[in-house]
Write a protein that holds these residues in place. Structure first.
Motif, PDB file in Angstrom:
ATOM      1  N   TYR A 169       0.816  -1.221   0.000  1.00  0.00           N
ATOM      2  CA  TYR A 169       0.000   0.000   0.000  1.00  0.00           C
ATOM      3  C   TYR A 169       0.850   1.272   0.000  1.00  0.00           C
ATOM      4  O   TYR A 169       0.324   2.375  -0.098  1.00  0.00           O
ATOM      5  N   ASP A 170       2.172   1.121   0.154  1.00  0.00           N
ATOM      6  CA  ASP A 170       3.091   2.259   0.180  1.00  0.00           C
ATOM      7  C   ASP A 170       2.842   3.162   1.391  1.00  0.00           C
ATOM      8  O   ASP A 170       2.951   4.379   1.309  1.00  0.00           O
ATOM      9  N   THR A 179      -3.255   7.906  -2.146  1.00  0.00           N
ATOM     10  CA  THR A 179      -2.428   8.103  -3.332  1.00  0.00           C
ATOM     11  C   THR A 179      -2.719   7.018  -4.363  1.00  0.00           C
ATOM     12  O   THR A 179      -3.388   6.021  -4.080  1.00  0.00           O
ATOM     13  N   LYS A 181      -0.667   4.791  -5.593  1.00  0.00           N
ATOM     14  CA  LYS A 181      -0.104   3.503  -5.166  1.00  0.00           C
ATOM     15  C   LYS A 181      -0.950   2.858  -4.084  1.00  0.00           C
ATOM     16  O   LYS A 181      -1.072   1.632  -4.011  1.00  0.00           O
ATOM     17  N   HIS A 182      -1.524   3.688  -3.217  1.00  0.00           N
ATOM     18  CA  HIS A 182      -2.385   3.146  -2.168  1.00  0.00           C
ATOM     19  C   HIS A 182      -3.615   2.478  -2.784  1.00  0.00           C
ATOM     20  O   HIS A 182      -3.983   1.356  -2.412  1.00  0.00           O
ATOM     21  N   GLU A 184      -3.868   1.335  -5.759  1.00  0.00           N
ATOM     22  CA  GLU A 184      -3.407   0.151  -6.479  1.00  0.00           C
ATOM     23  C   GLU A 184      -3.278  -1.030  -5.519  1.00  0.00           C
ATOM     24  O   GLU A 184      -3.644  -2.164  -5.847  1.00  0.00           O
ATOM     25  N   VAL A 241       3.244  -5.602  -7.789  1.00  0.00           N
ATOM     26  CA  VAL A 241       2.876  -4.214  -7.537  1.00  0.00           C
ATOM     27  C   VAL A 241       4.025  -3.378  -6.998  1.00  0.00           C
ATOM     28  O   VAL A 241       3.897  -2.176  -6.866  1.00  0.00           O
ATOM     29  N   ALA A 242       5.137  -4.011  -6.677  1.00  0.00           N
ATOM     30  CA  ALA A 242       6.254  -3.273  -6.073  1.00  0.00           C
ATOM     31  C   ALA A 242       7.443  -3.167  -7.024  1.00  0.00           C
ATOM     32  O   ALA A 242       8.576  -3.239  -6.610  1.00  0.00           O
ATOM     33  N   SER A 244       8.656  -0.692  -8.449  1.00  0.00           N
ATOM     34  CA  SER A 244       9.490   0.471  -8.168  1.00  0.00           C
ATOM     35  C   SER A 244       9.996   0.485  -6.729  1.00  0.00           C
ATOM     36  O   SER A 244      10.715   1.379  -6.341  1.00  0.00           O
ATOM     37  N   LYS A 245       9.619  -0.511  -5.933  1.00  0.00           N
ATOM     38  CA  LYS A 245       9.996  -0.552  -4.516  1.00  0.00           C
ATOM     39  C   LYS A 245      11.019  -1.657  -4.315  1.00  0.00           C
ATOM     40  O   LYS A 245      10.752  -2.817  -4.597  1.00  0.00           O
TER      41      LYS A 245
END
Length: 445
Positions: A169-170, A179, A181-182, A184, A241-242, A244-245
């Motif tokens: 959920y970032d 946001t 990302k949230h 998403e 989903v991550a 970019s993380k």
């Protein structure tokens, strides 16, 4: 920003408390409130509305405010309470809890039973004490601005911890606000146990943006499952989903496992001879690097040779007693570990003015005492309150007998014992930190 408080002091008020809240708008997490009584001579440049400060500066100021305040308290209302009674009433409850905690500290310090004037940012509050609601109070009153900083730093820290508990959920970046990302994460995983259901009704009603309730890693209500299978699914799905993380895998360090933030990874490898670690965009690749073949990997699965101590503290406002819990882990060259559990409670009224911090300090001292009594030459002390390492390493100034005594104690112990302090996140799922917390609470009973 001092003008109104000075006018109140001229009328005879001595304990003027500023109250502010943080977190009324997010989709997830609790609402936090802080109540702060500042001394008349408080003079720290930069104290202003928390939203106008950088995160780093807020954290620095929060520690200064808490150290120099006559008293302070933090109150919380969680997402379930928000859903039950609405956000405004939950915010008022959090404020009343902050006032109660601040009053307890005032009483512990012999300063009085409660503030004699409350200045609240915007909210009309019935707290049984003289009270004034001030629109944009965090821009007009120093004590409200201080409360704003303390509340925001506390809540931001909690939401950052929740990012590792409920990844996807970032939370570390958005702190629960809505946001992209949230949303998403909501569509991918559904709701976590800390989401505010009443804040997501419109999201649920829209089939075009609603989350997929059949997604792996969720229960029948579209929320996080429990147990090893659910945890494994969540880690696998996080790869989707991550992108970019980054995920950090520590193959050789103080502990071996997966870590969701660089700070957590750094704590395991910084200063560790021969450390081996890498970052990955895909958690599956990180697990392969560790040789886990796609199984769920928890941080701290293995320990290299050495002595580690996890320490934590607790405080009981009713009795005025504080306590500590310590978990000692001895690991031999073959990777075999033996655990020793220690705890103790204390009745020192002067030290108890520092509340949980007193317990944290005594936990560190208890761990060092154990090491010296057992002929240990080197120990790493894992703590969740920054001051435990900062005072010992003289990065923070020790301003009272408790912290001064602790600083000098560590300096003396270091003549025969090598001591390294490692900051960890409290209540973030670390097995041994949680054990130390439970031991501290048990000591008070």
């Amino acid at each position: 920003m001092r003008q109104h408080e000075d006018e109140l002091r001229a009328k005879g008020h001595e304990l003027i408390a500023g109250i502010d809240e943080v977190g009324r708008g997010p989709l997830a997490g609790p609402v936090y409130a802080a109540c702060v009584v500042l001394p008349e001579d408080f003079n720290v440049p930069g104290v202003n509305d928390s939203k106008k400060l950088s995160a780093k500066r807020r954290e620095e100021l929060s520690e200064i405010i808490k150290e120099q305040a006559t008293a302070y308290g933090i109150g919380i209302a969680d997402n379930k309470e928000i859903d039950e009674i609405n956000i405004l009433e939950a915010t008022k409850n959090a404020m009343r809890r902050a006032i109660k905690a601040c009053s307890a500290m005032l009483e512990d310090k012999g300063k009085g039973a409660a503030p004699d004037m409350l200045l609240v940012d915007a909210v009309k509050l019935d707290a049984g004490l003289p009270c004034e609601a001030i629109i944009k109070g965090d821009e007009k009153c120093l004590c409200i601005a201080a409360a704003s900083i303390v509340a925001k730093v506390a809540r931001d820290s909690y939401m950052t911890e929740m990012d590792s508990v409920y990844p996807g959920y970032d939370f570390a970046s958005n702190k629960g606000y809505g946001t992209a990302k949230h949303y998403e994460g909501l569509r991918t995983y559904g709701k976590s146990p800390i989401h505010r259901l009443t804040f997501l009704k419109k999201f649920d009603e829209n089939p075009a943006t609603g989350h997929d309730r059949s997604h792996a890693g969720t229960d029948n209500n579209g929320s996080y499952g429990s147990g090893a299978h659910a945890g494994s699914d969540i880690i696998k799905e996080a790869a989707k989903v991550a992108k970019s993380k980054k995920v950090y895998a520590v193959k050789k360090g103080r502990t071996t496992g997966l870590f969701m933030t660089w700070d957590d990874c750094k704590a395991q490898v910084d200063g560790f001879a021969g450390a081996e670690y890498k970052s990955f965009a895909d958690p599956a690749e990180a697990m392969a690097y560790l040789g886990l073949s796609g199984s769920a990997a928890g941080a701290g699965a293995e320990f290299p040779e050495g002595i580690r101590a996890y320490v934590d503290g607790s405080y009981d406002a009713t009795s005025g007693r504080f306590s500590c819990g310590v978990v000692i882990i001895e690991t031999d060259a073959d990777g075999n570990s033996e655990t020793t559990e220690l705890n103790s409670a204390f009745d020192d009224a002067e030290a108890a003015a520092q509340r949980n911090v007193a317990g944290e300090i005594m936990g560190s001292k208890l761990a060092i005492d154990w090491c010296m009594a057992n002929g240990v030459k080197s120990v790493e002390i894992y703590h969740d309150y920054e001051g435990i390492g900062a005072w010992a390493d003289r990065r923070w100034k020790a301003n009272n007998p408790l912290t001064q005594g602790y600083r000098d104690y560590v300096a003396e112990a270091r003549k025969t014992l090598e001591i390294k302090f490692v900051k960890v996140k409290g209540h973030s799922g670390n097995k041994y930190n949680d054990m130390a917390d439970r031991l501290a609470k048990a000591a008070l009973q």
